[in-house]
Design an enzyme around this catalytic site. Sequence first.
Site, PDB file in Angstrom:
ATOM      1  N   GLU A 135      -5.082  -6.413   5.480  1.00 23.72           N
ATOM      2  CA  GLU A 135      -3.673  -6.218   4.983  1.00 23.72           C
ATOM      3  C   GLU A 135      -3.427  -5.019   4.178  1.00 23.72           C
ATOM      4  OE1 GLU A 135      -4.709 -10.824   4.982  1.00 23.72           O
ATOM      5  OE2 GLU A 135      -5.935  -8.786   4.304  1.00 23.72           O
ATOM      6  N   LYS A 192       6.885 -21.507   1.418  1.00 33.09           N
ATOM      7  CA  LYS A 192       6.727 -22.110   2.741  1.00 33.09           C
ATOM      8  C   LYS A 192       7.790 -23.026   3.124  1.00 33.09           C
ATOM      9  CE  LYS A 192       2.943 -23.431   5.877  1.00 33.09           C
ATOM     10  NZ  LYS A 192       1.475 -23.859   5.972  1.00 33.09           N
ATOM     11  N   MET A 220     -15.872  15.461  -3.275  1.00 32.99           N
ATOM     12  CA  MET A 220     -14.862  15.749  -4.450  1.00 32.99           C
ATOM     13  C   MET A 220     -15.746  15.324  -5.798  1.00 32.99           C
ATOM     14  SD  MET A 220     -12.360  17.764  -5.219  1.00 32.99           S
ATOM     15  CE  MET A 220     -11.037  17.578  -4.230  1.00 32.99           C
TER      16      MET A 220
END
Length: 577
Positions: free
Chosen positions: A67, A179, A492
């Site tokens: 997701e 729902k 980094m």
Amino acid sequence: MATKTKSKTKEHQEQTLRISGAEAVIKCLLAEGVEVLYGYPGGAIMPVYDELYKYQDQLNHVLTRHEQGATHAAQGYARATGKVGVAIATSGPGATNLITGIADAQIDSTPMVCITGQVGAHLLGTDAFQETDIVGISTPVTKWNYQVTKASEIPEVLAKAFYIARSGRPGPVLIDITKNAQFDDLDFSYKACTSVRSYVPKTKVLKASLAAAAVLINSAKKPLVVFGQGVILGQAEEEFKAFIEKTGIPAAWTILGLSALPSSHHLNVGMVGMHGNYGPNILTNECDVLIAVGMRFDDRVTGDLNRYAKQAQVIHFEIDPAEIDKNVLTDVAVLGDAKESLRAILPLLKNNSHTSWLQEFKRHDAIEFDKVIKDVLYPEKEGLTMGEVMKEINKASGGDAIIVSDVGQHQMFACRYAEFNKTKSNITSGGLGTMGFALPAAIGAKMGAPTREVVAVIGDGGYQMTIQELGTILQTKAAVKIVVLNNEFLGMVRQWQQLFFDKRYASTEMVNPDFIAIAKGYHLQAKRVTKRDELEMSVKEMMASKEAYFLEVCVEKEDNIFPMIPTGASVSDIRLQ
């Protein structure tokens, strides 16, 4: 099956459809012009997916592998097109997996609508299976959010969501739909939202503020413009170009403002900030008028605020009132849309040039080239540098590609050395600094701009955070070019450990898998470069491919990015080595 009914109210005499809430969601997306959305199905959002199945010929759903990947893909799509990106997920972990991308979109002002499923309204608050208070969780990182519990709410709420996401200073909106609201029927009609009570997305530009700004600009001897993404979001590129060309003012950019002005423009003086160019950083503390256009004075741009541009009078062109005087006190605030503001001020400005002032930037450029750039682009050492990889990408693309970068050293090399001819060409995670952003964002960018080359430039660390999205490329055949700059370090962080923690490389060295084998497992063309004489042809081969391509370039392990302003230091304290 949908049935037609007549609304009883005088205001809505048009025909309406009797459909389910789930189908209403799809019809709302189509009404808003959505062509593609990114997501991952699950139980609480299954009614919407069932309707998506019926509308496959009208709405392209892209199944990402996570997701978070869906949100970053939606961001990439939005940044490449200027449209609202859409992501969709189920309740519980599906919804919470969206949060990083939502937070990224919020701080980088990316228009996005996220739709999540939720347990039935009668189960709310019972700790039902996969119930999570996503409205509460997302409140700090959304421009607006709302939980729909009745099917009848869906059209109005989604219309409002798209309006808020795209208007004013853009941002992410989350709509959570229970729902039961997806299953229940409603009389569907759709009306686009054009206003929301008490929400003022942009203010009317005041003539007094324009006049005051013009006086300062016309009298300035050493003016400097710093422009950000507001120029791009406001579609003000041409107005901005006219503004600097009429006044002759040198213009420096933040990383999100990059590509609003062509790299080759004679007034483009480079990047400001922690790893920006020497000249615009040093001369920020020497200019007499500092003109900020569509940027928010982020700490990575300003360094120590107590020593930032104290000698200058500050003009701030900004759409968001909350940004005025938040970090840097202004002498003149020009509130409003950048396109409107710049267009309105242009007649008030004198034709000017600042030749001797521009020479100061060129003098500092020469110092930076000798101390930094020469060794990056034309190294004499054996190992490859990240900068010379960008140089070859520039040569192969002609400055016409969209460059999508992740976060870290490679990001700074990409932003500093990539060349752009067109706007909306630099897509990166700015304010949040999200590792894992680039790969899914590049997929979204390619779908939004299918005729343009899209090159994802990624470090070996960030790449592995969303490497599963290679599966999305496999399934969609998105022709993304992926360049992993592999230094076998979290580069980094390692640089900071080297400079400020006595080379104690705590948990930054990477033992990496065989990236080529993984890419081939996803049926991608793949190649590894370890020597300089292989680089040019390999980049050309990648760019010439009509399909997705993976290129791993093994670079120097300790290839630091300079210049650098240490944390808490002034922009005048920028280090060249």
